[in-house]
Design a protein around this motif. Structure first.
Motif, mmCIF file in Angstrom:
data_model
loop_
_atom_site.group_PDB
_atom_site.id
_atom_site.type_symbol
_atom_site.label_atom_id
_atom_site.label_comp_id
_atom_site.label_asym_id
_atom_site.label_seq_id
_atom_site.Cartn_x
_atom_site.Cartn_y
_atom_site.Cartn_z
ATOM 1 N N TYR A 209 0.807 -1.220 0.000
ATOM 2 C CA TYR A 209 0.000 0.000 0.000
ATOM 3 C C TYR A 209 0.846 1.277 0.000
ATOM 4 C CZ TYR A 209 1.007 0.915 4.924
ATOM 5 O OH TYR A 209 1.645 1.208 6.104
ATOM 6 N N ASP A 210 2.087 1.187 0.500
ATOM 7 C CA ASP A 210 2.941 2.376 0.594
ATOM 8 C C ASP A 210 3.839 2.544 -0.636
ATOM 9 O OD1 ASP A 210 4.408 0.105 1.140
ATOM 10 O OD2 ASP A 210 5.630 1.023 2.700
ATOM 11 N N GLN A 211 3.640 1.699 -1.653
ATOM 12 C CA GLN A 211 4.427 1.773 -2.877
ATOM 13 C C GLN A 211 3.580 2.349 -4.017
ATOM 14 O OE1 GLN A 211 7.746 0.900 -2.832
ATOM 15 N NE2 GLN A 211 7.327 0.656 -0.629
ATOM 16 N N PRO A 212 4.231 2.901 -5.057
ATOM 17 C CA PRO A 212 3.471 3.405 -6.206
ATOM 18 C C PRO A 212 2.612 2.300 -6.815
ATOM 19 C CG PRO A 212 5.743 4.146 -6.319
ATOM 20 C CD PRO A 212 5.683 3.151 -5.199
ATOM 21 N N LEU A 213 1.382 2.675 -7.221
ATOM 22 C CA LEU A 213 0.459 1.710 -7.790
ATOM 23 C C LEU A 213 0.732 1.530 -9.283
ATOM 24 C CD1 LEU A 213 -2.003 0.160 -6.548
ATOM 25 C CD2 LEU A 213 -3.460 1.863 -7.652
ATOM 26 N N ARG A 214 0.940 0.296 -9.698
ATOM 27 C CA ARG A 214 1.212 0.002 -11.107
ATOM 28 C C ARG A 214 0.052 -0.828 -11.659
ATOM 29 N NH1 ARG A 214 6.154 -0.057 -8.463
ATOM 30 N NH2 ARG A 214 7.739 1.315 -9.407
ATOM 31 N N ILE A 215 -0.862 -0.126 -12.325
ATOM 32 C CA ILE A 215 -2.083 -0.755 -12.805
ATOM 33 C C ILE A 215 -1.786 -1.902 -13.767
ATOM 34 C CG2 ILE A 215 -4.173 -0.389 -14.186
ATOM 35 C CD1 ILE A 215 -4.391 0.689 -11.390
ATOM 36 N N GLU A 216 -0.771 -1.730 -14.619
ATOM 37 C CA GLU A 216 -0.456 -2.778 -15.594
ATOM 38 C C GLU A 216 -0.079 -4.078 -14.892
ATOM 39 O OE1 GLU A 216 0.894 0.201 -15.500
ATOM 40 O OE2 GLU A 216 -0.074 1.190 -17.223
ATOM 41 N N GLU A 217 0.690 -3.979 -13.793
ATOM 42 C CA GLU A 217 1.085 -5.182 -13.061
ATOM 43 C C GLU A 217 -0.123 -5.825 -12.379
ATOM 44 O OE1 GLU A 217 4.234 -4.277 -10.382
ATOM 45 O OE2 GLU A 217 5.622 -3.627 -11.965
ATOM 46 N N LEU A 218 -1.010 -4.990 -11.843
ATOM 47 C CA LEU A 218 -2.213 -5.530 -11.205
ATOM 48 C C LEU A 218 -3.115 -6.197 -12.234
ATOM 49 C CD1 LEU A 218 -3.104 -2.614 -8.735
ATOM 50 C CD2 LEU A 218 -1.946 -4.767 -8.212
ATOM 51 N N ALA A 219 -3.222 -5.589 -13.417
ATOM 52 C CA ALA A 219 -4.044 -6.173 -14.477
ATOM 53 C C ALA A 219 -3.481 -7.526 -14.911
ATOM 54 C CB ALA A 219 -4.116 -5.209 -15.661
ATOM 55 N N GLU A 220 -2.152 -7.608 -14.974
ATOM 56 C CA GLU A 220 -1.513 -8.872 -15.337
ATOM 57 C C GLU A 220 -1.772 -9.930 -14.274
ATOM 58 O OE1 GLU A 220 2.939 -10.644 -16.477
ATOM 59 O OE2 GLU A 220 2.648 -8.492 -16.148
ATOM 60 N N LEU A 221 -1.702 -9.525 -13.006
ATOM 61 C CA LEU A 221 -1.976 -10.446 -11.910
ATOM 62 C C LEU A 221 -3.395 -11.005 -12.009
ATOM 63 C CD1 LEU A 221 -1.293 -11.705 -9.100
ATOM 64 C CD2 LEU A 221 -2.115 -9.571 -8.075
ATOM 65 N N ALA A 222 -4.350 -10.139 -12.379
ATOM 66 C CA ALA A 222 -5.752 -10.552 -12.469
ATOM 67 C C ALA A 222 -6.088 -11.191 -13.806
ATOM 68 C CB ALA A 222 -6.661 -9.340 -12.232
ATOM 69 N N ASN A 223 -5.109 -11.192 -14.729
ATOM 70 C CA ASN A 223 -5.353 -11.704 -16.084
ATOM 71 C C ASN A 223 -6.509 -10.954 -16.740
ATOM 72 O OD1 ASN A 223 -4.850 -13.326 -18.324
ATOM 73 N ND2 ASN A 223 -6.257 -14.940 -17.632
ATOM 74 N N MET A 224 -6.444 -9.624 -16.612
ATOM 75 C CA MET A 224 -7.458 -8.746 -17.184
ATOM 76 C C MET A 224 -6.765 -7.597 -17.896
ATOM 77 S SD MET A 224 -10.136 -8.232 -14.002
ATOM 78 C CE MET A 224 -11.017 -9.613 -13.248
ATOM 79 N N SER A 225 -7.501 -6.929 -18.763
ATOM 80 C CA SER A 225 -7.000 -5.670 -19.302
ATOM 81 C C SER A 225 -7.120 -4.610 -18.221
ATOM 82 C CB SER A 225 -7.818 -5.255 -20.526
ATOM 83 O OG SER A 225 -9.150 -4.939 -20.140
ATOM 84 N N SER A 226 -6.414 -3.491 -18.388
ATOM 85 C CA SER A 226 -6.480 -2.422 -17.393
ATOM 86 C C SER A 226 -7.903 -1.910 -17.224
ATOM 87 C CB SER A 226 -5.549 -1.272 -17.791
ATOM 88 O OG SER A 226 -4.199 -1.695 -17.779
ATOM 89 N N SER A 227 -8.632 -1.769 -18.323
ATOM 90 C CA SER A 227 -10.005 -1.266 -18.232
ATOM 91 C C SER A 227 -10.922 -2.265 -17.527
ATOM 92 C CB SER A 227 -10.542 -0.946 -19.631
ATOM 93 O OG SER A 227 -10.524 -2.100 -20.453
ATOM 94 N N SER A 228 -10.734 -3.566 -17.810
ATOM 95 C CA SER A 228 -11.534 -4.585 -17.126
ATOM 96 C C SER A 228 -11.221 -4.621 -15.637
ATOM 97 C CB SER A 228 -11.279 -5.969 -17.738
ATOM 98 O OG SER A 228 -11.795 -6.049 -19.034
ATOM 99 N N LEU A 229 -9.941 -4.469 -15.309
ATOM 100 C CA LEU A 229 -9.557 -4.437 -13.904
ATOM 101 C C LEU A 229 -10.280 -3.312 -13.179
ATOM 102 C CD1 LEU A 229 -7.800 -5.234 -11.451
ATOM 103 C CD2 LEU A 229 -6.072 -3.654 -12.332
ATOM 104 N N HIS A 230 -10.252 -2.106 -13.745
ATOM 105 C CA HIS A 230 -10.923 -0.968 -13.120
ATOM 106 C C HIS A 230 -12.401 -1.263 -12.910
ATOM 107 C CE1 HIS A 230 -8.203 2.443 -12.566
ATOM 108 N NE2 HIS A 230 -7.523 2.002 -13.616
ATOM 109 N N ARG A 231 -13.040 -1.815 -13.940
ATOM 110 C CA ARG A 231 -14.486 -2.053 -13.859
ATOM 111 C C ARG A 231 -14.812 -3.109 -12.804
ATOM 112 N NH1 ARG A 231 -17.684 -5.632 -16.690
ATOM 113 N NH2 ARG A 231 -15.996 -6.115 -18.148
ATOM 114 N N HIS A 232 -14.098 -4.234 -12.834
ATOM 115 C CA HIS A 232 -14.391 -5.302 -11.879
ATOM 116 C C HIS A 232 -13.995 -4.906 -10.457
ATOM 117 C CE1 HIS A 232 -15.783 -8.136 -14.806
ATOM 118 N NE2 HIS A 232 -14.642 -8.144 -15.480
ATOM 119 N N PHE A 233 -12.895 -4.178 -10.327
ATOM 120 C CA PHE A 233 -12.463 -3.752 -8.999
ATOM 121 C C PHE A 233 -13.523 -2.843 -8.379
ATOM 122 C CE2 PHE A 233 -10.061 -1.656 -5.712
ATOM 123 C CZ PHE A 233 -9.117 -2.592 -5.319
#
Length: 307
Positions: A209-233
């Motif tokens: 939580y104290d580190q910069p947020l990297r959406i691309e890495e989170l999307a890869e973790l979820a096996n989603m596109s960045s836009s899908s990650l935002h929507r589902h999150f």
């Protein structure tokens, strides 16, 4: 024969009596069942901020408002609340008095317990559909209250807890899974579901939580596109990943400020902010006052704010 509504009222009265007996004083009380807590308060409170872990909450007396982002959830003795993923929320007791204190139980649970119930029962497994909100309220029923009361009664016979408490807890989860929003709870346990993948993202944000947020890495973790990650999150948490991280940072900052005599700028850096002025602005936006003013208010208040 008592009507269903009368049976529920009777059970609520019994539950309130047991909760009052095992709490005794205001506060959150651990019990001999490690995942079960009794909560009592004689006063209406200011909002209390915390990261709510997966749990069932049942109020036997009084009422509470829970805020998830901009969403308000009101519940009392006729409802139960389930949080299925870790969510930064605020909770405010809105109905309580010394004559009729707020009485509530909280039963924490893990996704693997939900999986066990699904595997051991004949419940129809929900489809791995769209992600669903990680918090819901449903109407209490007699079957669920009966199981909850039997769990509370075990506190009177501690020698029975190791053998019987796990069985009753499984029954409680089974009753919720059979309820009108059982599919929502199932989603956290279904490998590959959108909710299951968002839970993995939530765990990653919490760890870092104290580190910069990297959406691309989170999307890869979820096996989603960045836009899908935002929507589902947002479907699960009612906020974006960045908003979720910001709330974690600010709640941790508030805890540090209240528990340690430390400088606000130092706390800002510790929770991941690069700019103390930005930290102060966002802190004030969330808690109503900048850090120094908020600390003065909290230290003068008799109410616990970091429960």
């Amino acid at each position: 024969m008592l009507e269903s509504a009368d049976i529920i009222i009777q059970k609520q009265v019994e539950l309130a009596e047991i909760l009052n007996r095992f709490s005794g004083t205001d506060g959150v009380h651990a019990t001999a069942i490690s995942s079960l807590y009794c909560i009592r308060n004689s006063n209406i409170t200011e909002p209390i901020y915390r990261v709510h872990q997966p749990a069932l909450c049942i109020i036997a007396q009084g009422a509470k408002e829970v805020m998830l982002a901009q969403e308000s959830y009101l519940y009392g003795p006729s409802d139960y609340l389930v949080v299925s993923v870790d969510l930064p929320v605020s909770g405010q007791i809105i109905e309580a008095s010394s004559e009729a204190p707020y009485l509530c139980l909280r039963l924490d649970f893990e996704p693997n317990q939900v999986i066990e119930v699904l595997e051991q029962s004949e419940l129809k497994t929900a489809a791995r559909g769209e992600a669903q909100r990680g918090l819901f309220i449903s109407h209490t029923n007699a079957s669920l209250l009966d199981a909850v009361i039997r769990l509370m009664r075990l506190l009177q016979t501690p020698e029975d807890i190791p053998a019987l408490a796990p069985l009753v807890i499984r029954e409680i989860l089974y009753r919720i899974l059979k309820g009108p929003q059982g599919d929502t709870l199932q989603q956290i346990a279904l490998i590959g579901s959108s909710t299951y993948r968002i839970v993995e993202v939530i765990e990653c944000i919490k760890r870092n939580y104290d580190q910069p947020l990297r959406i691309e890495e989170l999307a890869e973790l979820a096996n989603m596109s960045s836009s899908s990650l935002h929507r589902h999150f947002k479907d699960v948490t009612a906020m974006s990943p960045l908003q979720y991280q910001k709330r974690l940072r600010l709640q941790e900052a508030r805890r540090l400020l209240l528990s340690e005599s430390t400088d606000a700028a130092d706390v800002a850096f510790r929770v991941g902010y690069e700019s103390p002025s930005q930290f102060s602005r966002e802190y004030a936006r969330m808690f109503g006052l900048p850090p120094i003013g908020d600390m003065k208010r909290l230290r003068m208040s008799p109410e616990p704010h970091l429960v």
